[in-house]
Write a protein that holds these residues in place. Structure first.
Motif, PDB file in Angstrom:
ATOM      1  N   ALA A  66       1.140  -1.143   0.133  1.00  0.00           N
ATOM      2  CA  ALA A  66       0.603  -0.076   0.077  1.00  0.00           C
ATOM      3  C   ALA A  66       0.971   0.797   0.165  1.00  0.00           C
ATOM      4  O   ALA A  66       0.545   2.240  -0.491  1.00  0.00           O
ATOM      5  N   PHE A  67       1.977   1.781   0.742  1.00  0.00           N
ATOM      6  CA  PHE A  67       2.591   2.601   0.929  1.00  0.00           C
ATOM      7  C   PHE A  67       3.581   2.851  -0.606  1.00  0.00           C
ATOM      8  O   PHE A  67       3.050   3.827  -1.267  1.00  0.00           O
ATOM      9  N   LEU A  68       3.698   1.773  -1.546  1.00  0.00           N
ATOM     10  CA  LEU A  68       4.559   1.709  -2.639  1.00  0.00           C
ATOM     11  C   LEU A  68       3.301   1.645  -3.320  1.00  0.00           C
ATOM     12  O   LEU A  68       3.889   3.148  -4.553  1.00  0.00           O
ATOM     13  N   GLN A  69       2.165   1.481  -3.189  1.00  0.00           N
ATOM     14  CA  GLN A  69       1.583   2.558  -3.989  1.00  0.00           C
ATOM     15  C   GLN A  69       1.170   3.743  -4.361  1.00  0.00           C
ATOM     16  O   GLN A  69       0.587   4.318  -5.630  1.00  0.00           O
ATOM     17  N   ALA A  70       1.019   4.170  -3.126  1.00  0.00           N
ATOM     18  CA  ALA A  70       0.319   5.504  -2.642  1.00  0.00           C
ATOM     19  C   ALA A  70       1.906   6.501  -3.294  1.00  0.00           C
ATOM     20  O   ALA A  70       1.832   7.339  -3.830  1.00  0.00           O
ATOM     21  N   LEU A  71       2.973   5.899  -3.180  1.00  0.00           N
ATOM     22  CA  LEU A  71       4.027   6.552  -3.411  1.00  0.00           C
ATOM     23  C   LEU A  71       4.684   6.509  -5.109  1.00  0.00           C
ATOM     24  O   LEU A  71       5.295   7.690  -5.207  1.00  0.00           O
ATOM     25  N   VAL A  72       4.393   5.399  -5.361  1.00  0.00           N
ATOM     26  CA  VAL A  72       4.142   5.511  -7.288  1.00  0.00           C
ATOM     27  C   VAL A  72       3.327   5.110  -7.774  1.00  0.00           C
ATOM     28  O   VAL A  72       3.051   4.024  -7.874  1.00  0.00           O
ATOM     29  N   PRO A  73       2.153   5.920  -7.652  1.00  0.00           N
ATOM     30  CA  PRO A  73       0.494   6.105  -8.277  1.00  0.00           C
ATOM     31  C   PRO A  73       0.844   5.248  -9.611  1.00  0.00           C
ATOM     32  O   PRO A  73       1.613   6.128 -10.807  1.00  0.00           O
ATOM     33  N   GLN A  74      -0.082   4.551  -9.915  1.00  0.00           N
ATOM     34  CA  GLN A  74      -0.378   4.112 -11.196  1.00  0.00           C
ATOM     35  C   GLN A  74      -0.787   5.140 -12.709  1.00  0.00           C
ATOM     36  O   GLN A  74      -0.198   5.083 -13.719  1.00  0.00           O
ATOM     37  N   GLU A  75      -1.522   5.711 -11.900  1.00  0.00           N
ATOM     38  CA  GLU A  75      -1.832   7.223 -13.169  1.00  0.00           C
ATOM     39  C   GLU A  75      -0.801   8.298 -12.907  1.00  0.00           C
ATOM     40  O   GLU A  75      -0.885   8.577 -14.612  1.00  0.00           O
ATOM     41  N   GLY A  76       0.159   7.843 -12.347  1.00  0.00           N
ATOM     42  CA  GLY A  76       1.117   9.167 -13.030  1.00  0.00           C
ATOM     43  C   GLY A  76       1.700   9.663 -12.129  1.00  0.00           C
ATOM     44  O   GLY A  76       1.601   8.963 -10.654  1.00  0.00           O
ATOM     45  N   VAL A  77       2.401  11.022 -12.113  1.00  0.00           N
ATOM     46  CA  VAL A  77       2.962  11.958 -10.473  1.00  0.00           C
ATOM     47  C   VAL A  77       2.598  12.974 -10.711  1.00  0.00           C
ATOM     48  O   VAL A  77       2.604  13.954 -11.496  1.00  0.00           O
ATOM     49  N   ARG A  78       2.489  13.514  -9.389  1.00  0.00           N
ATOM     50  CA  ARG A  78       2.653  14.621  -9.290  1.00  0.00           C
ATOM     51  C   ARG A  78       3.525  15.367  -8.230  1.00  0.00           C
ATOM     52  O   ARG A  78       4.908  14.709  -8.051  1.00  0.00           O
ATOM     53  N   PRO A  79       4.179  16.804  -8.533  1.00  0.00           N
ATOM     54  CA  PRO A  79       4.845  16.978  -7.693  1.00  0.00           C
ATOM     55  C   PRO A  79       4.748  16.793  -5.654  1.00  0.00           C
ATOM     56  O   PRO A  79       3.468  16.081  -5.287  1.00  0.00           O
ATOM     57  N   GLU A  94       4.430  -1.966 -22.552  1.00  0.00           N
ATOM     58  CA  GLU A  94       3.939  -2.255 -22.540  1.00  0.00           C
ATOM     59  C   GLU A  94       2.937  -2.561 -22.141  1.00  0.00           C
ATOM     60  O   GLU A  94       2.381  -3.457 -21.210  1.00  0.00           O
ATOM     61  N   GLY A  95       2.391  -1.410 -21.504  1.00  0.00           N
ATOM     62  CA  GLY A  95       1.217  -1.591 -20.690  1.00  0.00           C
ATOM     63  C   GLY A  95       1.516  -0.414 -19.739  1.00  0.00           C
ATOM     64  O   GLY A  95       2.105   0.120 -19.202  1.00  0.00           O
ATOM     65  N   PRO A  96      -0.192   0.185 -19.178  1.00  0.00           N
ATOM     66  CA  PRO A  96       0.449   0.672 -18.555  1.00  0.00           C
ATOM     67  C   PRO A  96       0.677   0.901 -16.660  1.00  0.00           C
ATOM     68  O   PRO A  96       0.995   1.863 -15.942  1.00  0.00           O
ATOM     69  N   ASP A  97       0.844  -0.383 -16.039  1.00  0.00           N
ATOM     70  CA  ASP A  97       1.829  -0.320 -15.521  1.00  0.00           C
ATOM     71  C   ASP A  97       3.460  -0.136 -15.652  1.00  0.00           C
ATOM     72  O   ASP A  97       4.040  -1.358 -14.412  1.00  0.00           O
ATOM     73  N   ASP A  98       3.565  -0.492 -16.445  1.00  0.00           N
ATOM     74  CA  ASP A  98       5.086  -0.948 -16.942  1.00  0.00           C
ATOM     75  C   ASP A  98       5.762   0.300 -15.834  1.00  0.00           C
ATOM     76  O   ASP A  98       7.157   0.383 -15.685  1.00  0.00           O
ATOM     77  N   MET A  99       5.539   1.295 -16.611  1.00  0.00           N
ATOM     78  CA  MET A  99       6.786   2.585 -16.023  1.00  0.00           C
ATOM     79  C   MET A  99       5.822   2.421 -14.310  1.00  0.00           C
ATOM     80  O   MET A  99       7.398   2.821 -13.501  1.00  0.00           O
ATOM     81  N   PRO A 100       4.988   2.724 -13.925  1.00  0.00           N
ATOM     82  CA  PRO A 100       5.291   2.546 -12.425  1.00  0.00           C
ATOM     83  C   PRO A 100       6.154   1.014 -11.658  1.00  0.00           C
ATOM     84  O   PRO A 100       6.475   1.712 -10.734  1.00  0.00           O
ATOM     85  N   ALA A 101       6.107   0.268 -12.296  1.00  0.00           N
ATOM     86  CA  ALA A 101       6.792  -1.066 -11.564  1.00  0.00           C
ATOM     87  C   ALA A 101       8.141  -0.321 -11.594  1.00  0.00           C
ATOM     88  O   ALA A 101       9.341  -0.652 -11.147  1.00  0.00           O
ATOM     89  N   HIS A 102       8.837  -0.317 -12.872  1.00  0.00           N
ATOM     90  CA  HIS A 102      10.913   0.264 -12.963  1.00  0.00           C
ATOM     91  C   HIS A 102      10.893   1.234 -12.430  1.00  0.00           C
ATOM     92  O   HIS A 102      11.225   1.160 -11.377  1.00  0.00           O
ATOM     93  N   VAL A 103       9.700   2.983 -11.287  1.00  0.00           N
ATOM     94  CA  VAL A 103       9.749   3.459 -10.860  1.00  0.00           C
ATOM     95  C   VAL A 103       9.850   2.506  -9.136  1.00  0.00           C
ATOM     96  O   VAL A 103      10.839   2.957  -8.857  1.00  0.00           O
ATOM     97  N   ARG A 104       9.450   1.984  -8.987  1.00  0.00           N
ATOM     98  CA  ARG A 104       9.412   1.081  -7.974  1.00  0.00           C
ATOM     99  C   ARG A 104      10.638   0.564  -7.717  1.00  0.00           C
ATOM    100  O   ARG A 104      10.868   0.301  -6.239  1.00  0.00           O
ATOM    101  N   THR A 105      10.712  -0.809  -8.303  1.00  0.00           N
ATOM    102  CA  THR A 105      12.034  -1.507  -8.522  1.00  0.00           C
ATOM    103  C   THR A 105      13.424  -0.439  -8.437  1.00  0.00           C
ATOM    104  O   THR A 105      14.129  -0.846  -7.974  1.00  0.00           O
TER     105      THR A 105
END
Length: 150
Positions: A66-79, A94-105
């Motif tokens: 839950a913490f990592l999903q809140a920190l790196v949301p699927q829909e994009g990034v805000r300030p 590779e789909g809408p979850d690809d970039m958030p997955a890269h950031v989380r990694t």
């Protein structure tokens, strides 16, 4: 005498979440025949990660996710202030979850070094090693295992 042992591990994930690797890594230590040394683990993907965390209370893993999903949301990034416009992720090949997955990694780990002695991993009482899948769909993940020891 210092020896080394190389192995590969394939793990199937069912989508976002945690897969306990502890017993598979312990089996690799046993198979190596080495009594003491270090196991270096490399996760060969950029959309999942490795973590050592609590294995007694599954709510720990729920809170981490839950913490990592809140920190790196699927829909994009805000300030970081939370104020301002949402900037959707640009990389979505590779789909809408690809970039958030890269950031989380990038914020977690793709390698671990684990000591072992008397043929056993030296983890704490309540510790386990997890593969943390950041993609929504399951996948087959590969890990390179390199043991150095005697």
């Amino acid at each position: 005498m210092l020896c080394q042992y190389l192995s590969q591990l394939r793990v199937s994930t069912e989508g976002e979440g945690f897969t306990d690797l502890t017993s598979q890594l312990a089996a690799c230590v046993t198979a190596s025949g080495l009594r003491q040394g270090v196991l270096n683990v490399l996760l060969r993907h950029t959309s999942c990660s490795l973590t050592i965390n609590e294995n007694a209370d599954p709510r720990v893993l729920l809170d981490l996710a839950a913490f990592l999903q809140a920190l790196v949301p699927q829909e994009g990034v805000r300030p970081l202030s939370g104020q301002g416009r949402l900037r959707p992720w640009v990389h979505d090949d590779e789909g809408p979850d690809d970039m958030p997955a890269h950031v989380r990694t990038a914020l977690t780990a793709s390698t671990l070094s684990l000591p072992f002695e008397q043929g056993r991993l030296l983890l704490g009482t309540w510790q386990a090693v997890y593969l943390w899948e950041h993609r929504a769909a399951g996948s087959c993940r590969e890990l390179s295992l390199h043991l150095l020891g005697e």
